[in-house]
Design an enzyme around this catalytic site. Structure first.
Site, mmCIF file in Angstrom:
data_model
loop_
_atom_site.group_PDB
_atom_site.id
_atom_site.type_symbol
_atom_site.label_atom_id
_atom_site.label_comp_id
_atom_site.label_asym_id
_atom_site.label_seq_id
_atom_site.Cartn_x
_atom_site.Cartn_y
_atom_site.Cartn_z
ATOM 1 N N ARG A 1 0.824 -1.217 0.000
ATOM 2 C CA ARG A 1 0.000 0.000 0.000
ATOM 3 C C ARG A 1 0.855 1.263 0.000
ATOM 4 O O ARG A 1 0.436 2.310 -0.497
ATOM 5 C CB ARG A 1 -0.963 -0.011 1.194
ATOM 6 N N ILE B 1 -7.295 7.389 -1.327
ATOM 7 C CA ILE B 1 -7.154 5.935 -1.357
ATOM 8 C C ILE B 1 -8.073 5.443 -0.233
ATOM 9 O O ILE B 1 -8.055 5.975 0.878
ATOM 10 C CB ILE B 1 -5.687 5.483 -1.163
ATOM 11 N N SER B 2 -8.907 4.463 -0.530
ATOM 12 C CA SER B 2 -9.919 4.031 0.437
ATOM 13 C C SER B 2 -9.302 3.354 1.662
ATOM 14 O O SER B 2 -8.175 2.862 1.624
ATOM 15 C CB SER B 2 -10.890 3.060 -0.228
ATOM 16 N N GLN B 3 -10.102 3.320 2.727
ATOM 17 C CA GLN B 3 -9.695 2.645 3.971
ATOM 18 C C GLN B 3 -9.541 1.142 3.701
ATOM 19 O O GLN B 3 -10.431 0.531 3.092
ATOM 20 C CB GLN B 3 -10.777 2.880 5.029
#
Ligand code: SAH
Length: 229
Positions: A47, A73-75
């Site tokens: 990530r 950027i999503s959780q």
């Protein structure tokens, strides 16, 4: 496919937090533990390579982070949950609307499934494409454009994931979903709130939908309004 990354401890901490989030939300999501294949994908995808340098120290935190162009950027928990809700078999074909930095795209590619991903902001689309290739996810198909229209030439899809909030279910996407396939999409509910919804396509062409979780996503824009069409 994935490259190694430092920080085994922070990765394990993130996986533990994702497991805890599943347990805490199980009554509405219907999923009390993450699919091991999804967790393994979260573990393998670096990530830290998907966030700008300024956010790198927080890359393994279980939070959304800015990626520029007012996008995020999503959780990781939400990425895992949405991936899980697609209920894909290895080798399935999936459409993603909202490539962003390409993190969710990489998670899907790890399952492995055949991914088609559309991003409306050209700079993000280009960087995500380059990044995915550099990391070895060279089989993913990416395109710049308005995801409302889907990707008709590649349809039907076994799953469709929309990673930006829509005011209604886009009809072309429902059309491009195979019978028995799942659509996972955050929908505006009014009052500045959004609900993650999962729908399964029925023989009659309709979606059988279920509300999963209150979420917060950037809006799914209409490319004409944005002047990028
Ligand atoms: N999937 C990403 C999340 C991206 S945020 C992740 O893994 O973290 C949502 C993305 O949807 C943004 O990059 C935004 O530019 C894009 N987007 C918004 N409206 C869109 C549209 N109509 N078509 C395609 N992409 C869109």
């Amino acid at each position: 496919m994935a490259s190694s990354h430092s920080g085994q401890t922070e990765t394990q901490k993130l996986l533990a937090e994702i497991r805890a989030d599943y347990a805490a939300t199980a009554d509405t999501t219907g999923l009390s533990i993450p699919n091991p294949a999804v967790l393994a994908a979260i573990e393998r995808v670096p990530r830290d390579r998907f966030v700008p340098a300024a956010g790198r120290s927080r890359a393994w935190d279980n939070t959304a982070l800015p990626i520029g162009y007012r996008q995020t950027i999503s959780q990781p928990f939400v990425v895992a949950l949405m991936t899980d809700l697609l209920a894909l078999r290895p080798g399935a074909k999936v459409l993603e609307v909202g490539t962003g930095c390409g993190y969710q795209t990489a998670i899907l590619a790890e399952l492995p499934v055949d991914v088609y991903s559309i991003e409306v902001i050209p700079e993000l689309a280009r960087t995500a494409h380059e990044r995915l290739h550099a990391l070895g996810y060279s089989k993913v198909h990416t395109r710049t454009g308005d995801g409302h229209a889907g990707w008709p030439e590649a349809a039907p899809f076994d799953g469709i994931i929309v990673t930006a909030a829509a005011d209604r279910m886009p009809a072309p996407l429902v059309e491009q979903l195979a019978v028995g396939g799942h659509m996972v999409i955050p929908l505006d509910t009014g009052w500045d709130a959004q609900m993650l919804v999962v729908g399964e396509k029925q023989e009659n062409g309709e979606l059988d939908t279920r509300r999963v979780l209150a979420v917060r996503f950037v809006p799914l824009v209409n490319a004409k309004e944005e002047g990028t069409g």
